[in-house]
Design a protein around this motif. Structure first.
Motif, PDB file in Angstrom:
ATOM      1  N   PRO A  12       6.819  33.329  50.962  1.00 49.53           N
ATOM      2  CA  PRO A  12       6.691  32.706  52.274  1.00 49.53           C
ATOM      3  C   PRO A  12       7.966  32.835  53.080  1.00 49.53           C
ATOM      4  O   PRO A  12       8.960  33.332  52.583  1.00 49.53           O
ATOM      5  CB  PRO A  12       6.391  31.262  51.923  1.00 49.53           C
ATOM      6  CG  PRO A  12       6.968  31.067  50.555  1.00 49.53           C
ATOM      7  CD  PRO A  12       6.977  32.394  49.865  1.00 49.53           C
ATOM      8  N   GLN A  54       6.644  26.310  45.945  1.00 51.19           N
ATOM      9  CA  GLN A  54       6.204  26.205  47.343  1.00 51.19           C
ATOM     10  C   GLN A  54       6.897  25.036  48.051  1.00 51.19           C
ATOM     11  O   GLN A  54       6.289  24.218  48.737  1.00 51.19           O
ATOM     12  CB  GLN A  54       4.688  26.058  47.422  1.00 51.19           C
ATOM     13  CG  GLN A  54       3.926  27.223  46.821  1.00 51.19           C
ATOM     14  CD  GLN A  54       2.429  27.067  46.952  1.00 51.19           C
ATOM     15  OE1 GLN A  54       1.942  26.046  47.416  1.00 51.19           O
ATOM     16  NE2 GLN A  54       1.678  28.094  46.542  1.00 51.19           N
ATOM     17  N   TRP A 119       8.488  26.713  53.909  1.00 52.62           N
ATOM     18  CA  TRP A 119       7.519  27.541  53.155  1.00 52.62           C
ATOM     19  C   TRP A 119       6.235  27.685  53.949  1.00 52.62           C
ATOM     20  O   TRP A 119       5.693  26.710  54.488  1.00 52.62           O
ATOM     21  CB  TRP A 119       7.230  26.890  51.807  1.00 52.62           C
ATOM     22  CG  TRP A 119       6.363  27.762  50.936  1.00 52.62           C
ATOM     23  CD1 TRP A 119       6.769  28.717  50.079  1.00 52.62           C
ATOM     24  CD2 TRP A 119       4.932  27.743  50.890  1.00 52.62           C
ATOM     25  NE1 TRP A 119       5.691  29.316  49.489  1.00 52.62           N
ATOM     26  CE2 TRP A 119       4.531  28.734  49.975  1.00 52.62           C
ATOM     27  CE3 TRP A 119       3.953  26.993  51.547  1.00 52.62           C
ATOM     28  CZ2 TRP A 119       3.210  29.006  49.667  1.00 52.62           C
ATOM     29  CZ3 TRP A 119       2.625  27.262  51.261  1.00 52.62           C
ATOM     30  CH2 TRP A 119       2.256  28.254  50.324  1.00 52.62           C
ATOM     31  N   GLU A 121       2.387  30.093  54.255  1.00 57.83           N
ATOM     32  CA  GLU A 121       1.510  31.136  53.738  1.00 57.83           C
ATOM     33  C   GLU A 121       1.829  32.448  54.442  1.00 57.83           C
ATOM     34  O   GLU A 121       2.108  32.452  55.643  1.00 57.83           O
ATOM     35  CB  GLU A 121       0.033  30.785  54.004  1.00 57.83           C
ATOM     36  CG  GLU A 121      -0.473  29.578  53.226  1.00 57.83           C
ATOM     37  CD  GLU A 121      -0.799  29.927  51.788  1.00 57.83           C
ATOM     38  OE1 GLU A 121      -0.672  31.116  51.437  1.00 57.83           O
ATOM     39  OE2 GLU A 121      -1.154  29.010  51.024  1.00 57.83           O
TER      40      GLU A 121
END
Length: 868
Positions: A12, A54, A119, A121
């Motif tokens: 990410p 994440q 972070w 996607e």
């Protein structure tokens, strides 16, 4: 403020932002004329541990940037862990900046830099068509503004985390995103020093969604941020106050200029009035300037408020002694108030109302290069008292009122030339009317009027070349001083004045800078007065008016002309040593003089830096102040008076253990000579014997030490301790005994502190202590049967002291921050424990009894101020 936000499109992605440290530094703070700009950036790899989990994180760093733009040091202030700290430090160490400039000169700065890792996607890859790259249209855009001030936020990260999309706001706070799919999405705005902003936006198919986000600062302040830096030193001691730091000092009712009276070397004036008494000299012996040009007075009646609106000020320089050759006609100290330019980014202003006055300021950009500001203030004490019933006022009506106004237009002609026009006006009137006659004392009936006012028109041009700097101001103004007491006496002075002041600076090399200028002022006045033939001077107690003979002056016209030139060099033979030799030539021409007066004032200041924390400082110089008011008139004074003179010396040290703390200690000795004193001699002038009235036989000594411990403004806390111990002595004529100066105060201590609490609350306090002023006792009296009064006999001059003064002032503020404006409600409580000061001694009609005259009791001032 430096704000830089980098979008890191890894999988990410991460982002970072920088925020210049808010507040001001020590007494050497300069004006930031250009912030540091990021020239070369290095992206930090996302830490594997955080990537796997994440995680997002923010690392707050302290970054030192040199005067060449290189990063010299990076320290972690707020760690985030999970590998974020090490990655951020390693990346920022490799950054390169365009250096910051302070007063137009490259200077080192320290900033707080927040490296933010967000972070997200990874966005899905789009297949190019026809060999090109697909480019979706912009369908989501907007602007990020500071809540309450509408100030554009540059460098804010506007992200849609679920989609992996983000944008960075530009200098106007604007952002745009392409290809946002239809639907409702979470939006996050992140910026160092501001609360995290979260909302949801709906994007429709085929339409562009536009939004405006008002992001709240963690610690709200309506003032612009100032980057900490060290201004080039040109004098031994200078204390610089920024408006953001001092507008809420208790006991000042939000007036920035009143804070001057809380600094080292300044004595407390009687009745907390407006006199500026610096290092044992009289109020008329110091200089008060606005942008380098004198203003006639600093405060309205009794020091209630200053004559220039605090919301249009940038800073204030206080120089208690050994000031540079650019300033003259003063043997005390110098106060130079710096006005600020009107806003050039948005329309805004303030409006405030308190128990004594109403005030308003408006600012707007007319075009890209032209901006305007106007301000006005008016008291309404006279209107309030006018509503009081007669049984309350006992037949007396006191009608004080004051107003002031300012207007400024600034035209940024080019990157090198700036022109601005400033006009300011001030007017004070006080009327005391007795509506019932007194059979026993007819003089008690009648009307007393006092009025002081002035207006100035100023045109200024500034040129900033690659090396040469020019600053020229032309001023034209007029004013009035009117005193009309019941019965005989009074003053009616009306004048017009003009000033031309130009300053040039040119660096020959890194080690040598030359500066010089021309300073010319002239005043044409018309005076009508009726006053005592032998008016009381400093150190002479006042005799009853009935036993004094009077001199009447009808429409006396006079011209005063003060041409001056000055030059100085700023020398750095080695990097640690700064030497500033200077020379000022001043002349004084008065219409009643037989010969003009000219004086030379050589000066030298030195500063040696022992380390980053310690510095030594010292200076010596000759200073002069010419006769003023009625002193050089043939009818009331002596046109052949010389300039009063002061030989000033000082030696001290500074310690700066951190960016927030500053300590200065300094000892000083000033030898005064040629002081103007009263005279009863007769001299020959024009072949005729005439009373001398005044001469230059006085001399004096002022010596002492000053201590300043200052905590510079941070997000929440600021304050200082100022302590002065001194002695100011005078000898009125050869062979006379030494005595104390009227305003001598052995000890003066001031403690100031203010703290911002959560929820928009702020509390502050100020404690002051000062030795009582000297006073001359009455040791007896004799009845004057002709005048039908008692005439006092006085003891040794200033041989007694009034009781010491001490007072606590408290201020509480509550601020509500709305999207487009803010509201501040304050209570300023002066003399919180109700200890009225002893301001003087009053006697019975035959001087057989005495008691102290007391000042004001507890005084609460409630007010409200809106800003937008």
């Amino acid at each position: 403020m430096l704000l830089a936000l980098l979008a890191l499109w890894l999988a990410p992605a991460g982002a970072l932002a920088a925020d210049a440290d808010a507040g001001t530094s020590d007494a050497g703070t300069g004006v930031l004329t250009r912030p540091p700009a990021l020239k070369r950036q290095v992206e930090a790899p996302y830490p594997p541990e955080a990537l796997q989990q994440q995680l997002s994180g923010t690392v707050v760093l302290q970054v030192d940037i040199s005067d060449t733009g290189t990063v010299t040091d990076v320290q972690v202030l707020e760690p985030a862990g999970h590998g974020f700290d090490e990655a951020a430090v390693a990346a920022v160490r490799q950054f390169e900046f365009e250096p910051a400039e302070v007063d137009g000169v490259p200077a080192p700065v320290r900033i707080n830099y927040a490296y933010q890792f967000v972070w997200r996607e990874a966005p899905p890859a789009e297949a190019p068509s026809d060999g090109g790259v697909a480019q979706a249209p912009v369908n989501f855009s907007g602007q990020a503004l500071e809540r309450g001030t509408r100030r554009p936020l540059e460098g804010a990260d506007v992200a849609l985390p679920a989609l992996g999309l983000s944008a960075v706001t530009d200098a106007e706070g604007r952002f745009s995103l392409r290809g946002v799919p239809p639907g409702t999405h979470e939006v996050v705005v992140v910026l160092t020093g501001y609360q995290r902003f979260e909302t949801k936006e709906t994007v429709a198919e085929g339409q562009e969604t536009r939004a405006t986000y008002y992001v709240r600062k963690r610690i709200f302040s309506p003032f612009e941020t100032v980057v900490r830096s060290e201004r080039e030193r040109k004098e031994v001691t200078r204390t610089t106050l920024q408006v953001a730091e001092v507008q809420r000092v208790p006991g000042t009712q939000g007036d920035t200029l009143k804070v001057v009276q809380n600094l080292p070397g300044v004595a407390r004036p009687a009745f907390n009035g407006g006199d500026i008494i610096i290092r044992g000299t009289g109020p008329q012996q110091s200089g008060v300037y606005l942008d380098g040009v004198r203003i006639p007075l600093l405060y309205h009646f009794g020091g209630l408020n200053s004559v220039y609106n605090s919301d249009l000020l940038e800073s204030l320089d206080y120089l208690p002694g050994n000031f540079p050759a650019a300033y003259g006609n003063a043997i005390g100290g110098v106060i130079d108030v710096k006005s600020r330019a009107p806003r050039d980014d948005r329309f805004g202003g303030t409006a405030s109302v308190s128990l004594i006055e109403a005030n308003a300021v408006l600012e707007l950009p007319v075009s890209k290069d032209v901006s305007v500001a106007v301000a006005g203030r008016r008291s309404y004490v006279d209107a309030v008292l006018g509503l009081a019933p007669e049984e309350v006022t006992d037949g007396f009506r006191v009608a004080p009122r004051y107003y002031d106004a300012q207007a400024r237009v600034e035209w940024r002609v080019s990157s090198r030339h700036t022109v601005d026009f400033l006009t300011l006006t001030s007017d004070d009137q006080l009327g005391l009317v007795s509506e019932r006659p007194d059979d026993d004392d007819p003089a008690a009936s009648g009307e007393f009027k006092l009025r002081t006012g002035f207006t100035q028109l100023r045109l200024r041009h500034r040129y900033r070349g690659d090396k040469l700097r020019l600053d020229t101001i032309g001023m034209y103004g007029w004013g009035i001083v009117l005193v009309n007491p019941p019965g005989p006496g009074g003053i009616d002075l009306r004048y017009r004045e003009g000033t031309l002041r130009t300053t040039a600076e040119y660096p020959l090399s890194d080690a040598v800078t030359l500066a010089g200028g021309l300073d010319i002022s002239a005043q044409r006045a018309r005076l009508s007065s009726e006053s005592s033939t032998t008016p009381s001077r400093e150190g002479q107690p006042e005799l009853p008016d009935a036993v004094q003979t009077r001199t009447r002056v009808e429409s006396k016209r006079a011209l005063q002309y003060y041409p001056a030139t000055w030059v100085e060099a700023r020398l750095k033979p080695v990097p640690q040593l700064l030497l500033v030799p200077g020379l000022r030539s001043e002349s004084y021409v008065y219409s009643d003089q037989e010969d003009p007066r000219r004086v030379l004032s050589p000066r030298l200041a030195a500063r040696y830096t022992l380390s980053e924390q310690w510095a030594l400082k010292g200076g010596a110089g000759l200073y002069h102040v010419f006769p003023t008011r009625g002193e050089p008139t043939r009818e009331l004074g002596n046109p052949e008076l010389l300039a009063e003179r002061s030989l000033q010396t000082s030696l001290g040290a500074e310690w700066k253990p951190s960016q927030e703390w500053f300590v200065s200690a300094e000892g000083f000795y000033n030898r005064l000579s040629q002081l103007v004193v009263g005279s009863s001699r007769t001299v020959e002038r024009g072949g005729q014997p005439v009373p001398e009235r005044l001469n230059n036989d006085g001399r004096g000594n002022v010596y002492g030490a000053e201590l300043l411990v200052r905590r510079a403004l941070t997000d929440r806390l600021f304050g200082w301790l100022a302590y002065t111990v001194s002695r100011s002595e005078r000898v009125d004529r050869p062979g006379a005994a030494s005595r104390l100066f009227d305003n001598d105060q052995t000890h003066v201590l001031t403690l100031v502190g203010s703290y911002k609490l959560p929820g928009g609350w702020e509390v502050g306090a100020r404690f002051r202590y000062a030795s009582g002023n000297p006073t001359t006792p009455v040791v007896g009296s004799v009845r004057d049967d002709v005048a039908d009064i008692y005439v006092p006999f006085f003891g040794a001059t200033n041989s007694e002291r009034l009781p010491a003064f001490h007072q606590l002032d408290v201020r509480v503020d509550k601020t509500w921050v709305y999207e487009r404006w803010s509201l501040n409600l304050f209570l300023d409580l002066t003399n919180a424990y109700n200890r009225a000061a002893f301001e003087g001694v009053t006697y019975s009609y035959n001087y057989s009894q005495r008691e102290y005259f007391r000042g004001l009791p507890i005084l609460p001032v409630l007010g409200v101020k809106g800003s937008f």
